[in-house]
Design a protein around this motif. Structure first.
Motif, short mmCIF file in Angstrom:
data_model
loop_
_atom_site.label_atom_id
_atom_site.label_comp_id
_atom_site.label_asym_id
_atom_site.label_seq_id
_atom_site.Cartn_x
_atom_site.Cartn_y
_atom_site.Cartn_z
N SER A 148 50.04 46.27 41.76
CA SER A 148 51.48 46.60 40.70
C SER A 148 52.26 47.83 41.93
N ASN A 149 53.46 47.97 41.38
CA ASN A 149 54.19 48.80 41.68
C ASN A 149 53.72 50.27 41.82
N SER A 150 54.44 51.28 41.94
CA SER A 150 53.97 52.45 41.34
C SER A 150 54.82 53.47 40.00
N ALA A 151 55.52 52.30 39.35
CA ALA A 151 56.24 52.41 38.52
C ALA A 151 54.98 51.68 37.28
N LYS A 152 54.03 50.57 37.72
CA LYS A 152 52.69 49.88 37.16
C LYS A 152 53.34 48.88 36.40
N ASN A 153 54.66 48.89 37.39
CA ASN A 153 55.35 47.09 37.31
C ASN A 153 54.41 46.10 37.52
N THR A 154 53.09 45.38 37.03
CA THR A 154 51.87 44.41 37.49
C THR A 154 52.62 43.03 38.37
N ILE A 188 51.38 45.96 47.83
CA ILE A 188 49.97 46.62 48.19
C ILE A 188 50.64 47.84 49.44
N LYS A 189 52.18 47.45 49.95
CA LYS A 189 52.62 48.76 50.81
C LYS A 189 52.64 49.72 50.25
N GLU A 190 52.66 49.47 48.65
CA GLU A 190 53.60 50.81 48.05
C GLU A 190 52.34 51.46 48.20
N THR A 191 50.64 50.89 46.47
CA THR A 191 50.05 51.73 46.52
C THR A 191 48.90 51.73 46.97
N GLU A 204 61.95 37.83 48.11
CA GLU A 204 61.50 38.74 48.26
C GLU A 204 59.80 39.41 48.00
N ARG A 205 58.94 39.42 48.24
CA ARG A 205 57.83 39.59 48.17
C ARG A 205 56.78 40.47 47.10
N HIS A 206 56.47 40.29 46.09
CA HIS A 206 55.95 41.07 44.87
C HIS A 206 55.03 41.78 45.37
N PRO A 251 45.43 45.87 39.31
CA PRO A 251 45.05 44.94 38.04
C PRO A 251 44.19 43.80 38.61
N PHE A 252 42.81 43.93 37.69
CA PHE A 252 42.42 42.83 37.66
C PHE A 252 42.38 41.98 36.63
N VAL A 253 41.97 40.65 37.01
CA VAL A 253 42.15 39.36 35.81
C VAL A 253 41.06 39.66 34.96
N LYS A 254 41.15 40.02 33.59
CA LYS A 254 39.60 39.34 32.76
C LYS A 254 39.10 38.38 32.59
N GLU A 255 39.54 37.45 32.78
CA GLU A 255 38.54 36.13 33.15
C GLU A 255 38.78 35.58 34.15
#
Lengths: 204, 204
Positions: free
Chosen positions: A37-43, A78-81, A71-73, A127-131
């Motif tokens: 996720s980024n620091s604004a919590k967009n996953t 990863i670099k941000e958080t 752009e590589r989200h 965030p983890f993937v619940k499934e």
């Protein structure tokens, strides 16, 4: 009989044909979803076919990231958080997992777009993937820029493993096929693992 | 239900138990034999479970090499001669391939000790495994020393592909399962691939 193909011939292949064949020749591997996720919590959630064991003490895992000319989200997050998760894909979710490879805007999370559930464990910052049945939480350790083609090896230190109860058997072994981890070859072809044999430690 | 395991707990595990479990959690991958020789033409053959696609233009592949605190014949030979081969393991040879992981002296070639046949193609300067159906000849491109644990990412530029006649089908696709490539999980457990599905390129 065998066909011999030289580098010069490969260089002349049409781009998508070349990428397809070469990714396939590079081999089978576990399909993994990387959650950030980024620091604004967009996953963000992205499929990777290059997750590799880097070391066991401490436990490091890595993956190859394509050049950051677009752009590589995953990389930015990863670099941000400083944190990311690796989640094994299984046969119930490989179609949704594959769909994460479509180009979505940063503001639309692949979790929502691809109908996968983001879950947080013990306040871990990614965030983890619940499934996913097998989940790994990592902190960023280092990156290596590959001079030959500007790809990067991204390495994380494993902070947290989430595995099914009793999945480590009496021999101290984990049978990945029994936990439904799916294999990908190249960018589009999915397989399951069919057990052949467990061999003894080799001695001369 | 799931078990959560923290890094501190993993660090306390017995060494071989830890290496076994962590290599397995890192996922499935194609079992590959890397063939090299030194300048005196003593050949070496070693099993690797970390072969990875690095790029398609040019075609680069890489693998992870453990710290050079003990002698690494594969590494020394690549540095000495500049060439190596990656040979997919198949179900007829996975037992011999596994046996190459035993510690042999530099003067005894694993080809001989493990009953695999070295073969040379078009004067390529490293030995291929005759029994392998898919073979790749590479020249050394670069190495990255991983600071976190002194392992290395070794990258080669693909110079030559040897694949079965007609293995690229009418769709421009190669079905690796049809060429019997074997999968390894961790250091000792072998699998075959069971086809699930080929998916379309994903779009939002």
């Amino acid at each position: 009989m065998a066909t011999i193909i030289e580098a010069e011939e490969i260089a002349g292949w049409e781009k998508y044909y070349r990428i397809n064949i070469l990714n396939k020749i590079s081999g089978f591997r576990t399909a993994c979803l990387i959650g950030t996720s980024n620091s604004a919590k967009n996953t963000n959630l992205a499929m990777f076919n290059s997750v590799t064991h880097i070391g066991s003490n401490p436990f490091f895992m890595g993956f190859i990231l394509r050049p950051t000319t677009v752009e590589r989200h995953t990389y930015n997050n990863i670099k941000e958080t400083n944190y990311f998760t690796i989640n094994h894909v299984n046969s119930s979710i490989y179609k949704q997992a594959h769909q994460t490879s479509a180009k979505y805007a940063e503001s639309s999370s692949e979790f929502k777009k691809c109908h996968l559930t983001e879950t947080y464990i013990d306040n871990f910052k990614a965030p983890f993937v619940k499934e996913s049945v097998i989940k790994v939480g990592l902190s960023f350790a280092e990156e290596q820029l590959i001079r030959s083609n500007q790809t990067r090896l991204i390495i994380g230190k494993v902070e947290k493993l989430i595995i099914p109860d009793n999945s480590i058997n009496a021999n101290g072994d984990l049978r990945l096929d029994m936990h439904d981890s799916v294999i990908v070859n190249g960018l589009d072809t999915y397989y399951k693992a069919y057990f052949l044999e467990q061999l003894e430690f080799a001695r001369p």
